[in-house]
Design an enzyme around this catalytic site. Sequence first.
Site, PDB file in Angstrom:
ATOM      1  N   ALA A  27      12.779  54.673  70.153  1.00  0.00           N
ATOM      2  CA  ALA A  27      13.547  55.228  69.786  1.00  0.00           C
ATOM      3  C   ALA A  27      13.567  55.671  68.066  1.00  0.00           C
ATOM      4  O   ALA A  27      13.385  54.873  67.447  1.00  0.00           O
ATOM      5  CB  ALA A  27      15.180  55.628  70.079  1.00  0.00           C
ATOM      6  N   THR A  35      19.398  47.631  65.889  1.00  0.00           N
ATOM      7  CA  THR A  35      18.040  47.228  66.990  1.00  0.00           C
ATOM      8  C   THR A  35      17.845  45.675  66.247  1.00  0.00           C
ATOM      9  O   THR A  35      16.660  45.254  66.910  1.00  0.00           O
ATOM     10  CB  THR A  35      17.132  48.131  65.199  1.00  0.00           C
ATOM     11  OG1 THR A  35      17.474  48.312  64.285  1.00  0.00           O
ATOM     12  CG2 THR A  35      16.816  49.567  65.667  1.00  0.00           C
ATOM     13  N   GLY A  93      12.217  24.235  59.017  1.00  0.00           N
ATOM     14  CA  GLY A  93      13.498  24.794  59.468  1.00  0.00           C
ATOM     15  C   GLY A  93      14.615  23.424  59.994  1.00  0.00           C
ATOM     16  O   GLY A  93      13.823  23.895  61.265  1.00  0.00           O
ATOM     17  N   GLY A  94      15.108  23.090  59.504  1.00  0.00           N
ATOM     18  CA  GLY A  94      16.225  22.844  60.042  1.00  0.00           C
ATOM     19  C   GLY A  94      17.901  23.295  59.778  1.00  0.00           C
ATOM     20  O   GLY A  94      18.224  23.227  60.236  1.00  0.00           O
ATOM     21  N   GLY A 103      16.245  26.157  64.575  1.00  0.00           N
ATOM     22  CA  GLY A 103      15.947  24.375  64.939  1.00  0.00           C
ATOM     23  C   GLY A 103      15.949  23.137  65.077  1.00  0.00           C
ATOM     24  O   GLY A 103      16.186  22.632  66.103  1.00  0.00           O
ATOM     25  N   GLY A 137      14.294  31.143  59.986  1.00  0.00           N
ATOM     26  CA  GLY A 137      15.344  32.810  59.479  1.00  0.00           C
ATOM     27  C   GLY A 137      14.317  33.971  60.008  1.00  0.00           C
ATOM     28  O   GLY A 137      13.373  34.044  60.620  1.00  0.00           O
ATOM     29  N   ARG A 138      15.552  34.775  60.215  1.00  0.00           N
ATOM     30  CA  ARG A 138      15.102  35.837  61.198  1.00  0.00           C
ATOM     31  C   ARG A 138      15.294  37.175  59.612  1.00  0.00           C
ATOM     32  O   ARG A 138      15.871  36.859  59.220  1.00  0.00           O
ATOM     33  CB  ARG A 138      15.918  36.247  61.973  1.00  0.00           C
ATOM     34  CG  ARG A 138      16.229  35.433  62.743  1.00  0.00           C
ATOM     35  CD  ARG A 138      16.957  35.174  64.251  1.00  0.00           C
ATOM     36  NE  ARG A 138      16.326  36.626  64.629  1.00  0.00           N
ATOM     37  CZ  ARG A 138      15.582  36.535  65.694  1.00  0.00           C
ATOM     38  NH1 ARG A 138      14.438  35.144  65.753  1.00  0.00           N
ATOM     39  NH2 ARG A 138      15.470  37.389  66.659  1.00  0.00           N
ATOM     40  N   HIS A 152      48.617  19.381  75.436  1.00  0.00           N
ATOM     41  CA  HIS A 152      48.268  17.733  75.744  1.00  0.00           C
ATOM     42  C   HIS A 152      48.113  16.769  76.632  1.00  0.00           C
ATOM     43  O   HIS A 152      48.897  17.237  77.595  1.00  0.00           O
ATOM     44  CB  HIS A 152      49.466  17.094  74.657  1.00  0.00           C
ATOM     45  CG  HIS A 152      49.443  15.619  74.942  1.00  0.00           C
ATOM     46  ND1 HIS A 152      48.809  14.797  73.509  1.00  0.00           N
ATOM     47  CD2 HIS A 152      49.762  14.393  75.932  1.00  0.00           C
ATOM     48  CE1 HIS A 152      48.206  13.636  74.399  1.00  0.00           C
ATOM     49  NE2 HIS A 152      49.498  13.228  75.403  1.00  0.00           N
TER      50      HIS A 152
END
Length: 451
Positions: free
Chosen positions: A111, A139, A178-179, A183, A264-265, A437
């Site tokens: 769209a 998105t 990437g940690g 990852g 990352g993104r 408990h």
Amino acid sequence: MYNLAIIGGGPAGYVAAERAGAKGLKVILFEKKDLGGVCLNEGCIPTKTLLYSAKLLDNAKAGEKYGITAENVSFDFSKMMARKNKVVKKLVGGVGMKMKHHKVETVKSKAIIKSRTASGIEIEAEGQLFLAENVLISTGSEASVPPIPGLKEAGDVIVTNREILQLSELPKSLVVIGGGVIGTEFASFFSSLGTKVTVIEMLDEILTGMDRQMSAMLRKMLEKKGVEFHLSSKVTEVKGNVVVFEKDGKSDSAQGEKILLSVGRRPNIEGVGLENIGVELFRGGIKVDQHMRTNIPNVYAAGDVTGFSLLAHTASREGEVVVNNLTGRKDVMRYNAIPGVVYTNPEFSGVGITEDVAKAKKIPYKVATLPMAYAGRFVAENEGGEGLCKVLVGEKYGEILGVHMLGNPSSEMIYGAVMAIENEMTLKEMEEVVFPHPTVSEIFKENVFAF
């Protein structure tokens, strides 16, 4: 004419659609792939399904600690992947049923926002124009691909969170670039299955943003399982299935059948038509206020596309804020009590500020830390297991500022701390709360009395 048009059917979009439909709005939802977005199809659900299989395998191998003998413990990677697909299919279908139940019209198509007129906002999809009073852009995001020399030439060796979930065979070795959360979770999963895993992280510790002390503890636990970590290491090149990196001024390398990119993104803002109506951007995402409104009247944004808090539960809450404001309930988005969870084995959860944040912002605080073994249930169910619970409170009023837990099942316990921080509870008020408990969650209250 629709009251609300939603572009993107992930956790922000489909939750907003469900809430809006339930409140009587006429809603249309556009999703070019499958309902549920990355979280349901390529992220949260499939990874947690696989991680649970890995946890069962770990438990089976450790059965003798509990008086249980299981001989020749093995696993079937293809069956794990098949079950993952079954779970995803079932839940995607469930989202679809919710849309039908709340009379949300769904369109499986890309769209594009075309224009904003006096009549409403025009959206084009499937060669048709749709008109809406309000638009929610949700998105999502996609995996970032850093400009590392040799990535493209490496071909199928390189995978992101999407491709690694579609593997048909278990790789014998895996290099993770990437940690962060993604990852680290995949490192936990594949190491449990016997894959030789190497993690290369540019910073000096994994899981940036989580409690640093517990991040280091978790890293050491994963190292005992065979995961190799290279911290403060910058990847400089990829040569086929070899990752070259620089550490302490020296060049080193790691080899794997597959190389997972998890650095990352980035928000999905291309091809949405934002420029057609002048939506303002900020740091690569859509700029919004506390009501999730953009700079354009009647246009909202929620979820990863804002580039702020890239978490599914954050996205869902942001979508709810949009719908609440559209339906007469004044609501604002707050980020002070957003939980973060790493679904490794053991789990690692946190909410509120960390000690690093408190120090950086010069917030006066007190801290109490207890081993998870203070909870009888943890000892009963985690033979020889390590864990930690840390609580931060304000120095003057004793309000709960942050809670961080390493140990199973912290993902199921952290919500109590979320509610405490959201409601600005103090140590004194927490002392009066009754915990069941024996449960591992009692460690939270034990920590309250440790001050």
